[in-house]
Structure formats: C-alpha cells, structure tokens
Enzyme design. Structure first.
Site, PDB file in Angstrom:
ATOM      1  CG  HIS A  13     -36.178 -14.929 -19.709  1.00 46.82           C
ATOM      2  ND1 HIS A  13     -36.780 -15.517 -18.614  1.00 46.82           N
ATOM      3  CD2 HIS A  13     -34.890 -14.705 -19.364  1.00 46.82           C
ATOM      4  CE1 HIS A  13     -35.892 -15.609 -17.632  1.00 46.82           C
ATOM      5  NE2 HIS A  13     -34.732 -15.127 -18.067  1.00 46.82           N
ATOM      6  CD  GLU A  40     -31.509 -15.520 -20.952  1.00 46.31           C
ATOM      7  OE1 GLU A  40     -30.785 -15.502 -19.959  1.00 46.31           O
ATOM      8  OE2 GLU A  40     -32.533 -16.253 -21.035  1.00 46.31           O
ATOM      9  CG  ASP A  42     -30.345 -19.373 -18.628  1.00 52.04           C
ATOM     10  OD1 ASP A  42     -29.914 -18.233 -18.389  1.00 52.04           O
ATOM     11  OD2 ASP A  42     -31.562 -19.659 -18.664  1.00 52.04           O
ATOM     12  CG  HIS A  55     -32.184 -20.999 -15.122  1.00 48.33           C
ATOM     13  ND1 HIS A  55     -32.310 -21.148 -13.754  1.00 48.33           N
ATOM     14  CD2 HIS A  55     -32.014 -19.676 -15.331  1.00 48.33           C
ATOM     15  CE1 HIS A  55     -32.230 -19.965 -13.176  1.00 48.33           C
ATOM     16  NE2 HIS A  55     -32.052 -19.053 -14.101  1.00 48.33           N
ATOM     17  CD  GLU A 114     -27.826 -15.749 -17.407  1.00 49.26           C
ATOM     18  OE1 GLU A 114     -28.997 -15.537 -17.786  1.00 49.26           O
ATOM     19  OE2 GLU A 114     -27.509 -15.897 -16.209  1.00 49.26           O
TER      20      GLU A 114
HETATM   21  O1  G3P Z   1     -30.131 -12.889 -18.817  1.00 51.50           O
HETATM   22  C1  G3P Z   1     -31.218 -12.353 -18.139  1.00 51.50           C
HETATM   23  C2  G3P Z   1     -31.808 -13.320 -17.152  1.00 51.50           C
HETATM   24  O2  G3P Z   1     -31.991 -14.546 -17.800  1.00 51.50           O
HETATM   25  C3  G3P Z   1     -30.961 -13.498 -15.930  1.00 51.50           C
HETATM   26  O3  G3P Z   1     -31.548 -14.273 -14.928  1.00 51.50           O
HETATM   27  O4  G3P Z   1     -31.899 -16.361 -13.686  1.00 51.50           O
HETATM   28  O5  G3P Z   1     -33.366 -15.834 -15.623  1.00 51.50           O
HETATM   29  O6  G3P Z   1     -31.007 -16.510 -15.974  1.00 51.50           O
HETATM   30  P1  G3P Z   1     -31.968 -15.813 -15.062  1.00 51.50           P
HETATM   31 MG    MG Z   2     -30.819 -16.316 -18.109  1.00 53.26          MG
END
Ligand code: G3P
Ligand code: MG
Length: 248
Positions: A13, A40, A42, A55, A114
């Site tokens: 993450h 993952e 952002d 993020h 994302e």
């Molecule tokens: O994509 C899963 C997760 O990353 C979503 O929440 O706020 O950590 O981007 P966040």
């Molecule tokens: Mg995310």
C-alpha cells in the site's frame, strides 16, 4: 464466471510505506525486496498537466513543499523531497508517474493505480494519467485502475476501456451490484473495518476481485481471506508475507 483482476494476496500500500516514504520509488523498491509482487499507488496531476504519485491534495504532510499539488507546475514539484517523514530518505524525490511506471515494470510487479483527483479535476486527471500509462506502460504486466471517484472511473471507460477498473468504497453500499455494473468494474475494493460476510460472499459469487485496505496485521489478513477476500493492501508487506499467522 470470474471477471476478477488478480493482484496478489498482499499488495504493498503506497509501497512499503511503513518503512520508507509512501508513494516513492524507494518505497516501491523496498516492497519488492520484502517480497511483494503487487503495489498500489495514488496519482494526481500538476497545474501544467503532469501526473505525480502522491496521496494528499496538500503537499505538507509528506513533502517539504507547501499548498496543493494541483496548483504547482511540475518544475516546482520535481524540486521537492518526499522523504521528510523518514530522515534516511531526505533526498527521495516526489516522483512523476512516468518514473514510477518504469520502476514497477523493471521490478516486474503488478500495479493498482488509484486515481486521486482533486475535486473538480476528475476528467483532466484521468485523461493525463491514461496518456502517461499509454506512453510508459507496456502490455504484459497487470494494471488495474481504481478510484473512490465515480467520475474518474467513468473517464477511464472513455480513455482506456480495455484496462480493468475497481470501485473503492469505505463501507459496502447496498446497491453495489448496480454500481459495479455501471462502471464495468472487475474488482471491488473496500475498507477492512466494513467486512460484511454476506455481502462479501455475494460479491465474490458474482466473480469480482475483492481487495481491502489497510491491513497491517497477519491474523486480520487471515480472517479476511477466510471471508473470501482475494488480497489486502498493507503498509508492511514484508511483515505479513513473513508471518506464520497469514495462512493460519
Ligand atoms: O486503494 C486502496 C486505498 O489506498 C484507498 O485509500 O486513502 O489509502 O488511498 P487511501
Ligand atoms: Mg490509495
């Protein structure tokens, strides 16, 4: 019928973000060293239309910059450190998406990208991300778009219809079947605190990929797998992958 896009049982993450600055090349390389095969990230855009991996709307928490990322040109963003939360990584840059895509392919990892548009910038953010992906991502490695933003998902259907996409939610909405059909999703991503056994069974029965965030405890991941979840997003992929509790 399975329509799931499979990432991995443990998805890093924002990279190995417990041990290195989130959403940086260093965190992605560390995740691979820790054994992660999927990551993952952002992504949002600068004022002059360059995609960056970050993020928050604001630069303050993770960088030495100020203000919102989308109000700055790429030349300013390129000058920032994204390592301010980790003294050992103070020279780590705020990365462009193009550099991150090259790194992830070099590491042969699957990617969940994302889309994190600033409110009102859903269409240009998605368009620029899709253009960057078209230029820098070779067919072959798994790529899955995801977003909380329905407008961003809708835009991916226009700009890159063949690339699979996931709806992200906190709690599982009652009308999940309609929403997943409306955005032609392969996957459904939700917050771990809202794991509801009946809903998860039904979503899995419909063939969707099921991933949940954010899980940093191996025993919790094991329970979620039992409920039918295919994988968890974790800040510490190495700790989960090395734990005997994971498959307990
Ligand atoms: O994509 C899963 C997760 O990353 C979503 O929440 O706020 O950590 O981007 P966040
Ligand atoms: Mg995310």
């Amino acid at each position: 019928m399975s329509r799931a896009t499979m990432l991995a049982p443990v998805v890093a993450h924002r990279g190995a973000s417990a041990d290195a600055p989130e959403n940086t090349i260093a965190a992605i390389r560390l995740a691979a060293e820790q054994g992660a095969t999927a990551v993952e990230i952002d992504v949002s855009i600068s004022a002059d239309g360059v995609a960056f991996v970050h993020h928050d709307d604001s630069l303050e928490r993770c960088t030495n910059g100020t203000g919102n990322l989308c109000t700055h040109d790429a030349s300013y963003l390129d000058s920032l450190s994204a390592g301010v939360l980790f003294p050992d990584y103070i020279n780590e840059p705020l990365p462009r998406l193009s550099a991150v895509l090259e790194c992830i392919q070099e590491l042969n990892m699957a990617l969940n990208l994302e889309i994190k548009p600033k409110s009102g910038l859903e269409e240009p953010t998605t368009r620029i991300i899709c253009q960057t992906v078209a230029e820098y991502w070779q067919a072959g490695n798994t790529l899955l778009y995801s977003s909380f933003s329905r407008d961003a998902l809708k835009a991916t259907m226009e700009y890159q219809p063949e690339t699979p996409r996931a709806l992200i939610v906190g709690a599982i909405p009652e009308n999940w079947p309609e929403q997943l059909v409306a955005y032609n999703c392969s996957n459904f991503h939700f917050a771990a605190a809202h794991a509801d056994k009946q809903a998860l069974l039904a979503i899995r029965d419909e063939g969707y990929g099921l991933y949940c965030f954010t899980v940093n405890d191996a025993a919790e991941a094991a329970k979620l797998y039992e409920l039918g979840v295919h994988g968890v997003f974790s800040d510490c992929p190495g700790a989960l992958l090395g734990s005997e509790d994971l498959l307990a």
